[in-house]
Design a protein around this motif. Structure first.
Motif, PDB file in Angstrom:
ATOM      1  N   TRP A   1     138.863 -17.766  61.865  1.00  0.00           N
ATOM      2  CA  TRP A   1     139.897 -18.796  62.633  1.00  0.00           C
ATOM      3  C   TRP A   1     141.037 -17.832  63.250  1.00  0.00           C
ATOM      4  O   TRP A   1     141.164 -16.861  63.022  1.00  0.00           O
ATOM      5  CB  TRP A   1     140.471 -19.980  61.480  1.00  0.00           C
ATOM      6  N   PHE A   2     141.813 -18.733  64.125  1.00  0.00           N
ATOM      7  CA  PHE A   2     142.939 -18.176  64.540  1.00  0.00           C
ATOM      8  C   PHE A   2     144.321 -18.826  64.157  1.00  0.00           C
ATOM      9  O   PHE A   2     144.341 -20.183  64.333  1.00  0.00           O
ATOM     10  CB  PHE A   2     143.035 -18.020  66.298  1.00  0.00           C
ATOM     11  N   ASP A   3     145.285 -17.904  63.846  1.00  0.00           N
ATOM     12  CA  ASP A   3     146.673 -18.808  63.915  1.00  0.00           C
ATOM     13  C   ASP A   3     147.321 -18.263  64.954  1.00  0.00           C
ATOM     14  O   ASP A   3     147.149 -17.450  65.686  1.00  0.00           O
ATOM     15  CB  ASP A   3     147.125 -17.929  62.487  1.00  0.00           C
ATOM     16  N   VAL A   4     148.308 -19.484  65.425  1.00  0.00           N
ATOM     17  CA  VAL A   4     149.196 -19.197  66.418  1.00  0.00           C
ATOM     18  C   VAL A   4     150.750 -19.511  66.166  1.00  0.00           C
ATOM     19  O   VAL A   4     150.852 -20.515  65.467  1.00  0.00           O
ATOM     20  CB  VAL A   4     148.812 -20.218  67.597  1.00  0.00           C
ATOM     21  N   THR A   5     151.450 -18.643  66.224  1.00  0.00           N
ATOM     22  CA  THR A   5     152.903 -18.682  65.748  1.00  0.00           C
ATOM     23  C   THR A   5     153.571 -19.457  66.518  1.00  0.00           C
ATOM     24  O   THR A   5     153.492 -19.798  67.502  1.00  0.00           O
ATOM     25  CB  THR A   5     153.407 -17.289  65.457  1.00  0.00           C
ATOM     26  N   SER A   6     154.679 -19.957  65.743  1.00  0.00           N
ATOM     27  CA  SER A   6     155.565 -20.937  66.338  1.00  0.00           C
ATOM     28  C   SER A   6     157.119 -20.281  66.254  1.00  0.00           C
ATOM     29  O   SER A   6     157.220 -19.459  65.477  1.00  0.00           O
ATOM     30  CB  SER A   6     155.599 -22.349  65.685  1.00  0.00           C
ATOM     31  N   HIS A   7     157.765 -20.548  67.220  1.00  0.00           N
ATOM     32  CA  HIS A   7     159.374 -20.074  67.307  1.00  0.00           C
ATOM     33  C   HIS A   7     160.172 -21.050  67.574  1.00  0.00           C
ATOM     34  O   HIS A   7     160.105 -21.919  68.634  1.00  0.00           O
ATOM     35  CB  HIS A   7     159.315 -19.037  68.409  1.00  0.00           C
ATOM     36  N   SER A   8     161.330 -21.202  66.837  1.00  0.00           N
ATOM     37  CA  SER A   8     162.493 -21.945  67.354  1.00  0.00           C
ATOM     38  C   SER A   8     163.205 -21.578  68.302  1.00  0.00           C
ATOM     39  O   SER A   8     162.977 -20.291  69.101  1.00  0.00           O
ATOM     40  CB  SER A   8     163.144 -22.190  66.005  1.00  0.00           C
TER      41      SER A   8
ATOM     42  N   ARG B   1     159.458 -18.410  73.227  1.00  0.00           N
ATOM     43  CA  ARG B   1     157.840 -18.399  73.233  1.00  0.00           C
ATOM     44  C   ARG B   1     157.224 -19.722  72.991  1.00  0.00           C
ATOM     45  O   ARG B   1     156.952 -19.983  71.689  1.00  0.00           O
ATOM     46  CB  ARG B   1     157.334 -17.240  72.126  1.00  0.00           C
ATOM     47  N   PRO B   2     157.440 -20.866  73.890  1.00  0.00           N
ATOM     48  CA  PRO B   2     156.945 -22.003  73.618  1.00  0.00           C
ATOM     49  C   PRO B   2     155.247 -21.939  73.667  1.00  0.00           C
ATOM     50  O   PRO B   2     154.893 -21.089  73.992  1.00  0.00           O
ATOM     51  CB  PRO B   2     157.495 -22.793  74.597  1.00  0.00           C
ATOM     52  N   GLY B   3     154.649 -23.164  73.308  1.00  0.00           N
ATOM     53  CA  GLY B   3     153.147 -23.158  73.295  1.00  0.00           C
ATOM     54  C   GLY B   3     152.249 -23.225  72.246  1.00  0.00           C
ATOM     55  O   GLY B   3     150.927 -23.210  72.453  1.00  0.00           O
ATOM     56  N   THR B   4     152.727 -23.191  71.294  1.00  0.00           N
ATOM     57  CA  THR B   4     151.777 -23.340  69.812  1.00  0.00           C
ATOM     58  C   THR B   4     150.810 -24.190  69.873  1.00  0.00           C
ATOM     59  O   THR B   4     149.826 -23.906  69.940  1.00  0.00           O
ATOM     60  CB  THR B   4     152.813 -23.145  68.698  1.00  0.00           C
ATOM     61  N   LEU B   5     151.253 -25.320  70.034  1.00  0.00           N
ATOM     62  CA  LEU B   5     150.278 -26.487  69.964  1.00  0.00           C
ATOM     63  C   LEU B   5     149.372 -26.381  71.004  1.00  0.00           C
ATOM     64  O   LEU B   5     148.142 -26.607  70.887  1.00  0.00           O
ATOM     65  CB  LEU B   5     150.984 -27.945  70.066  1.00  0.00           C
TER      66      LEU B   5
ATOM     67  N   HIS C   1     151.453 -22.760  63.582  1.00  0.00           N
ATOM     68  CA  HIS C   1     152.443 -22.748  62.379  1.00  0.00           C
ATOM     69  C   HIS C   1     153.513 -23.908  62.704  1.00  0.00           C
ATOM     70  O   HIS C   1     153.791 -24.097  63.882  1.00  0.00           O
ATOM     71  CB  HIS C   1     153.136 -21.156  62.723  1.00  0.00           C
ATOM     72  N   ILE C   2     153.906 -24.324  61.506  1.00  0.00           N
ATOM     73  CA  ILE C   2     154.933 -25.300  61.806  1.00  0.00           C
ATOM     74  C   ILE C   2     156.002 -24.703  60.932  1.00  0.00           C
ATOM     75  O   ILE C   2     156.030 -24.303  59.688  1.00  0.00           O
ATOM     76  CB  ILE C   2     154.570 -26.721  61.223  1.00  0.00           C
ATOM     77  N   LEU C   3     157.465 -24.763  61.574  1.00  0.00           N
ATOM     78  CA  LEU C   3     158.514 -24.360  60.949  1.00  0.00           C
ATOM     79  C   LEU C   3     159.559 -25.339  60.479  1.00  0.00           C
ATOM     80  O   LEU C   3     159.555 -26.424  60.870  1.00  0.00           O
ATOM     81  CB  LEU C   3     159.264 -23.380  61.958  1.00  0.00           C
ATOM     82  N   CYS C   4     160.314 -25.038  59.183  1.00  0.00           N
ATOM     83  CA  CYS C   4     161.160 -26.038  59.030  1.00  0.00           C
ATOM     84  C   CYS C   4     162.762 -25.881  59.805  1.00  0.00           C
ATOM     85  O   CYS C   4     163.115 -26.733  60.326  1.00  0.00           O
ATOM     86  CB  CYS C   4     161.655 -25.444  57.491  1.00  0.00           C
TER      87      CYS C   4
END
Length: 314
Positions: A45-52, A73-77, A94-97
């Motif tokens: 699988w591939f993970d894709v990071t998320s950024h606030s 860096r938008p575009g995770t989804l 990746h989903i962030l709090c």
């Protein structure tokens, strides 16, 4: 497939990869080129990071200071959707709090579900570099365990606002583990107790922060098992490529670099890539020999070095 099922179905050891969305203004082609390079090794699988969002401050000609808030860096989804549907390989978003309300999180999870994505890695995330005014009509998760609980509620069809007809969304949930402890935790024992809270809330597997000594991973797994954490723990590693990373990686990721590795690089600064590849190759060999079904690589922009490591294993 769900990551937990992919792990269970592993008849031979495999590899997963974490990618970073390109900076705002760049093309998804940057990611596609890395995926193209890694696909021949049959990634699990591939993970894709998320950024606030982050703030930048600028001096204006009139002496005032203006603030602009945007995602670098938008575009995770979207990237997850492109990779999974184009290459037919599973992706983990990746989903962030921090930086996101629970309402925004629920919307993102619904979007992932519509895209046919079944896997998420839930993280607290870094604190924004600005004070964000909270909408009183919205709620927020403070810790990753709270985020896991929110996803567990979605599994059961419990949305933030009561709906007369609501289908559950059955995500596979990954969470982060820290073999050298999270930098905010007072000690490793308490950090593992925090990890157990995430597991008890509904996490399905753990992927670790990068580390450079396998003994630390082995000790971490042993400590986890002693407190009753039984879910799979996937080790994460990184290939060093420059002298500058001897400072930047410990500062950014709060991890230690072994004296032997540092000494070898300092003595041979023109051969860092070769040293980094050999070190990561030995790490991967050792982790697979210890029984890890998957080795997770933090790729960043170094897919070519990761390929060299994996090619050296086969």
């Amino acid at each position: 497939m769900k990551v937990i099922d992919l792990i269970g179905a592993c008849k031979t050891p495999g590899f997963s990869f974490e990618l970073i969305p390109p900076p705002r203004g760049r093309s998804i082609r940057d990611v596609i080129e890395m995926v193209d390079l890694l696909m021949p090794v049959q990634p699990k699988w591939f993970d894709v990071t998320s950024h606030s969002s982050a703030a930048s401050f600028n001096d204006n000609p009139d002496g005032t200071i203006s603030r602009k808030i945007f995602k670098k860096r938008p575009g995770t989804l979207g990237i997850c959707g492109v990779i999974q549907n184009r290459y037919k390989v599973d992706t983990v978003a990746h989903i962030l709090c921090l930086g996101f309300s629970r309402e925004e999180t629920e919307d993102a999870l619904i979007e992932l579900h519509y895209l046919g994505l079944e896997n998420v890695l839930l993280l607290r995330g870094d604190s924004p570099n600005f004070e964000k005014k909270h909408n009183k009509d919205k709620s927020f998760n403070s810790y990753a365990a709270d985020l896991v609980k929110q996803v567990a509620d979605l599994r059961a069809g419990r949305y933030l606002y009561e709906l007369s007809q609501a289908d559950g969304i059955d995500f596979c949930v990954g969470v982060a583990g820290y073999p050298e402890k999270h930098f905010e935790a007072p000690n490793l024992e308490m950090d593992i107790n925090f990890l157990k809270q995430k597991v008890d809330a509904g996490a399905d597997y753990i992927v670790t922060q990068m580390f450079f000594e396998n003994a630390k991973f082995k000790d971490f797994v042993s400590r986890c098992r002693k407190v009753g954490i039984t879910i799979p723990i996937i080790p994460g590693i990184k290939v060093l490529k420059s002298v500058n990373q001897l400072k930047s990686i410990p500062k950014t990721f709060k991890v230690d670099l072994p004296p032997t590795l540092v000494s070898e690089i300092m003595a041979n600064p023109n051969h860092v890539e070769e040293i980094g590849v050999r070190w990561a190759e030995r790490q991967a060999e050792g982790l697979l020999a210890m029984g890890s079904p998957i080795v997770h690589f933090y790729v960043m922009n170094d897919a070519h070095l990761v390929r060299r490591v994996i090619d050296g294993l086969t």
